[in-house]
Design a protein around this motif. Sequence first.
Motif, short mmCIF file in Angstrom:
data_model
loop_
_atom_site.label_atom_id
_atom_site.label_comp_id
_atom_site.label_asym_id
_atom_site.label_seq_id
_atom_site.Cartn_x
_atom_site.Cartn_y
_atom_site.Cartn_z
N UNK A 88 -9.28 5.81 19.67
CA UNK A 88 -9.48 7.09 19.26
C UNK A 88 -10.60 7.98 19.97
N UNK A 89 -11.58 7.26 20.09
CA UNK A 89 -12.92 7.79 20.71
C UNK A 89 -12.60 8.23 22.35
N UNK A 90 -11.54 7.59 22.90
CA UNK A 90 -11.27 8.01 24.23
C UNK A 90 -9.76 8.60 24.35
N UNK A 91 -9.55 9.25 23.07
CA UNK A 91 -8.63 10.43 23.25
C UNK A 91 -7.11 9.65 23.18
N UNK A 92 -6.95 8.47 22.91
CA UNK A 92 -5.78 7.80 22.79
C UNK A 92 -5.32 7.44 21.07
N UNK A 93 -4.22 7.36 21.02
CA UNK A 93 -3.42 7.15 19.48
C UNK A 93 -2.97 5.71 19.62
N UNK A 94 -3.62 4.86 18.58
CA UNK A 94 -3.19 3.43 18.64
C UNK A 94 -1.86 3.10 17.93
N UNK A 95 -1.29 2.19 18.31
CA UNK A 95 0.07 1.89 17.67
C UNK A 95 0.16 0.37 17.57
N UNK A 96 0.35 -0.09 16.51
CA UNK A 96 0.22 -1.41 16.03
C UNK A 96 1.93 -1.88 15.81
N UNK A 97 1.91 -3.21 16.36
CA UNK A 97 3.32 -3.80 16.54
C UNK A 97 3.22 -5.26 15.82
N UNK A 98 4.21 -5.42 15.01
CA UNK A 98 4.28 -6.77 14.53
C UNK A 98 5.09 -7.74 15.55
N UNK A 99 5.04 -9.01 15.37
CA UNK A 99 5.82 -9.89 16.38
C UNK A 99 7.24 -9.81 16.01
N UNK A 100 8.22 -10.31 17.16
CA UNK A 100 9.60 -10.25 16.74
C UNK A 100 10.00 -11.60 15.83
N UNK A 101 9.28 -12.62 15.89
CA UNK A 101 9.39 -14.04 15.22
C UNK A 101 8.80 -14.17 13.74
N UNK A 102 9.31 -14.91 13.28
CA UNK A 102 8.75 -15.26 11.61
C UNK A 102 7.41 -15.71 11.70
N UNK A 103 6.45 -14.80 11.35
CA UNK A 103 5.13 -14.97 11.02
C UNK A 103 4.33 -14.09 9.91
N UNK A 104 4.90 -14.50 8.67
CA UNK A 104 4.53 -13.79 7.57
C UNK A 104 3.12 -13.32 7.22
N UNK A 105 2.21 -14.02 7.44
CA UNK A 105 0.98 -13.86 7.56
C UNK A 105 0.15 -12.77 8.34
N UNK A 106 0.64 -12.79 9.40
CA UNK A 106 0.27 -12.12 10.50
C UNK A 106 0.87 -10.62 10.13
N UNK A 107 2.06 -10.69 9.87
CA UNK A 107 3.15 -9.48 9.78
C UNK A 107 2.16 -8.70 8.43
N UNK A 108 1.78 -9.45 7.51
CA UNK A 108 1.45 -8.67 6.07
C UNK A 108 0.00 -8.24 6.60
N UNK A 109 -0.92 -8.97 7.27
CA UNK A 109 -2.23 -8.37 7.93
C UNK A 109 -1.78 -7.07 8.77
N UNK A 110 -1.02 -7.03 9.77
CA UNK A 110 -0.95 -5.83 10.40
C UNK A 110 -0.28 -4.77 9.42
N UNK A 111 0.51 -4.91 8.53
CA UNK A 111 1.18 -3.91 7.82
C UNK A 111 0.18 -3.25 7.00
N UNK A 112 -0.86 -4.28 6.35
CA UNK A 112 -1.76 -3.66 5.63
C UNK A 112 -2.52 -2.88 6.27
N UNK A 113 -3.20 -3.18 7.54
CA UNK A 113 -4.04 -2.64 8.24
C UNK A 113 -3.68 -1.41 8.60
N UNK A 114 -2.40 -1.30 9.18
CA UNK A 114 -1.88 0.10 9.50
C UNK A 114 -1.98 1.18 8.31
#
Length: 542
Positions: A462-488
């Motif tokens: 954001x400081x450099x004028x870009x908009x970040x977009x977060x992606x989850x992984x395509x495979x089954x990784x529930x803890x990572x998925x929840x972390x990224x969803x909550x962070x977003x």
Amino acid sequence: MGRRPGSASPLARTGFITLGVLFGLMATELLLQGWAYVAWQRRPIEGVPRPDVPAVLCVGDSFTYGMGASRSDWSYPSRLATRLGDDHGLDVEVVNCGWIGQTSTDVLKRLPGQLRRCAPKVVCILCGINDFGWQTQLIEPPDEGLQAEDSFPLKFRLARLAQAFGNWLGGGPAYARERQEHPFVGMWHDGANAVHIKPSGELVADWGAEQRNAYVYGINLRWRLDGGRLLLDVPVHDAFDTQWQMNDGKLSLLLPGSPKAIELEPGPPPETASGSGLTQDEARTLAARFRAGGHNLGEDAARALAVTGLVDEALEVCLEMQAAELPVPHTAVLMQASLDPARHAALQEAIARALADERATGGLRALMLRVRFWALKDREPEAALLALLESDFLVHDPTFTRVNLQRAEFSPELLDRSLDHLDATEEQRLAIKTLRSEAKTGTDGAEGILIEHLKRAMALCRENGAEPVLLTYPFHAPRHRQLITDLAATTETRLVPVRAAFERLLEHEPWEKLFVVDGHCADRGYDEIARSAAEAVAEIVR
């Protein structure tokens, strides 16, 4: 006799000469630095987009790099550019800055330089799963080391000029004598794969095209000597402290943690050694030559049979090599069936038959079990865990087991049932549960580091004028998925729920169509990641 009036003393003359030499050296150094800076500014930089179109920067690990794709233009960033054009009518330059094995630490360290080079409008971030498997280090504020990449390398140019002059006086440049000083410099092969160790300090390992679905398109490392040790600098990990020696013109390399040395012969690999382009009859002929006494052809024959779809026959060659106490074939032999998703089921059936063979023991059995684990971990967790545990009991590899216990997130109840099923000894139970405990502790610590790094990465964007977009992984990784969803949600960042899209696809499409055997995406899978990401990116670019 006195000095002439107006003449300088010898001491003064010496001082003037010294000052003149110093000023001359300083002027020469400044001139060399200027030339070097101009050359540095004009250097070709990979990943710089066209200035007349908006840029999208994709950062992450092997799922961004495109590991598992049949070609580099089937990575998800490449497909994203195509999707944005075909589905949304947008002319966008997409830059792929993914690299195999990167953690959030690596992504954050490289991001400032990538933002400066690309000036993107959008940054797609897909990373974090490797944080749960490697010793991730938190980058402490004030972001120490983040600005190191892409800065002009200040070096004492006169010293390098003097070295070059000394080399010339010594009978030629250093690289002309490198072959005598370092006999491992040159082109080598193991029968199928080429390894080029260059005098410049670059090491290029190039796997054949038929293996690109299972591995990578080529790896560029740097090599250097520390006394008698050969150190290989890997982009995202510590240097590999490698033992090397020459045996009858062959190069023997022993990597840390490897049970056996890699034997390399001089020159490029034979054109047909990898099995690429062979027919089934030619592959069988190669297997017959192996059985006739050409023991060095065993792995080549197994690979050729696997490439041409003769998986059972490929495994039979592997079993014969095991029975003859020949070196255990590399997992790549078993991965060849992943080139065609339609062969995945046949590979699993062939492995099941081979595991029932009494010759399937030791290292070969462990390799087959690992391939079985990779193929089943997202679909049949109980069968996958049994394969992982049995492979560890055969060939104990605490790092491999801990990382996969950490990533797959098996429940304690399932772990107990699996240990009971395998009649594990108390010693084995203790070792596995210790690894699981270490995995959980590592996961808890890695989660905090991942969140902190992603927050700072998004702030940099954001400081450099870009908009970040977060992606989850395509495979089954529930803890990572929840972390990224909550962070977003908490940072009001756009989220691309890739796993949710894959779950819908898996309701009517086979797993083998979306993934290769080791769990990375196949072409269809990377195209689906791109389709999902294109919708979010298009909203921002418009």
